[in-house]
Design an enzyme around this catalytic site. Structure first.
Site, PDB file in Angstrom:
ATOM      1  CD  GLU A 204      -5.940 -16.302 -53.994  1.00 16.45           C
ATOM      2  OE1 GLU A 204      -4.618 -15.870 -54.223  1.00 16.45           O
ATOM      3  OE2 GLU A 204      -6.225 -15.989 -52.464  1.00 16.45           O
TER       4      GLU A 204
ATOM      5  CG  HIS B 139      -3.615 -13.366 -51.529  1.00 18.17           C
ATOM      6  ND1 HIS B 139      -3.334 -15.519 -51.974  1.00 18.17           N
ATOM      7  CD2 HIS B 139      -2.772 -13.453 -50.255  1.00 18.17           C
ATOM      8  CE1 HIS B 139      -2.828 -16.263 -50.742  1.00 18.17           C
ATOM      9  NE2 HIS B 139      -2.061 -15.115 -50.291  1.00 18.17           N
TER      10      HIS B 139
ATOM     11  NE  ARG C 163      -1.461 -20.154 -48.977  1.00 22.97           N
ATOM     12  CZ  ARG C 163      -0.952 -18.982 -48.676  1.00 22.97           C
ATOM     13  NH1 ARG C 163      -2.020 -18.098 -47.822  1.00 22.97           N
ATOM     14  NH2 ARG C 163       0.200 -19.465 -48.352  1.00 22.97           N
TER      15      ARG C 163
END
Length: 314
Positions: free
Chosen positions: A261, A279, A232
């Site tokens: 993000e 991601h 994370r």
């Protein structure tokens, strides 16, 4: 029974639709993430499925029929778990949909860093035929990999690293040494930081892990150390990472996750000893299908009053 999917950016929702149809469950797909919108639109919800939505105390105390919320994925940092517990609402995730994918991605990033593949690839494509620019490269099988977080993904990665010949050490304040494979040396955090040539982060984001890797932690690492985060954003302080890479405090880093993000601060991307992916560690066709099906099945169990499989606040 009424289930709402508050938000989801997947291209298709066919798996969820088919799963709900098979069970005869009424559901609705929305595109909302803010608490006020969720309170208004989901007033009769028995269960919610969310991706990015904020499930605040106001949501949990306002939705009187709500029995549980299910997050697409592992992390639940947008859900007020304490409030959910007070309001007798189950908080659930899908922890096992992409275990091998994330571990494989972390391993790929480790290999790319340790073999300096981005440098080789870029130079070769640009007509530069020289390995000398990558000196030094160290034999992987003579290095120590430190795994911070020994849950499903951390253990999967540890097994893969052990399988290719690395020494593996691990730290997890919630793990018990007797439950770990014998090849993992269980150490404290400071020992892991000082002994590891490669460090992989495989733990959730929580108050205790926010900025877990900061200036002090970088100062303890070896100069030849590589850091990989597929867990994370927010576990690594990105400004501290930038300074550590810029000053060669550590040898390199790879992030699949960021505090924001997509990231708006691009300083890290200017560094030759930094690589990043969007991601994407969780993804394969199979893991995406498992995620969607398992999230829908968990919401159905909750709406029916059955015991959920992955409840985080029992």
């Amino acid at each position: 029974m009424k289930i709402y999917i508050t938000d989801c950016d997947h291209e298709s929702m066919d798996i969820e639709k088919n799963t709900f149809a098979e069970k005869g469950v009424d559901f609705e797909i929305l595109n909302i993430t803010q608490p006020t919108d969720i309170i208004e639109a989901c007033h009769d919800a028995d269960a919610l499925i969310l991706q990015y939505a904020t499930i605040s105390d106001s949501v949990l105390s306002s939705l009187k029929n709500l029995k549980g919320v299910v997050r697409y994925g592992v992390g639940v940092n947008t859900i007020d778990i304490d409030s959910a517990t007070r309001n007798n609402v189950a908080v659930c995730n899908v922890p096992d949909y992409g275990t091998n994918e994330v571990a494989d991605h972390a391993l790929a990033l480790i290999m790319a860093l340790s073999r300096k593949l981005p440098l080789f690839i870029n130079d070769t494509k640009n007509g530069i035929w020289a390995y000398e620019k990558a000196i030094p490269i160290y034999r992987l099988q003579e290095q120590t990999a430190g795994i911070i977080g020994l849950g499903r993904i951390g253990l999967s990665l540890a097994k893969k690293l052990h399988g290719i010949g690395l020494k593996v050490i691990g730290f997890d304040p919630f793990a018990k040494k007797e439950n770990l494979p014998s090849f993992i040396d269980f150490v404290n955090l400071e020992e892991l930081l000082t002994q590891s040539d490669i460090i992989s982060l495989n733990l959730p984001l929580a108050k205790e892990t926010q900025n877990l890797i900061n200036n002090k932690e970088f100062s303890l690492m070896k100069k030849n150390c590589y850091l990989v985060n597929t867990a994370r954003g927010g576990i690594v302080n990105e400004e501290a990472l930038y300074q550590a890479l810029l000053n060669k405090t550590i040898a390199g880093a790879a992030l699949d996750v960021f505090e924001q993000e997509p990231p708006t601060d691009r300083k890290l991307f200017s560094l030759d000893n930094f690589i990043a992916t969007p991601h994407a560690a969780w993804y394969s066709e199979q893991s995406q299908q498992d995620l969607k099906r398992k999230a829908a099945e968990e919401a159905i169990r909750i709406a029916k009053g059955e015991t959920p499989l992955y409840c985080l606040n029992k």
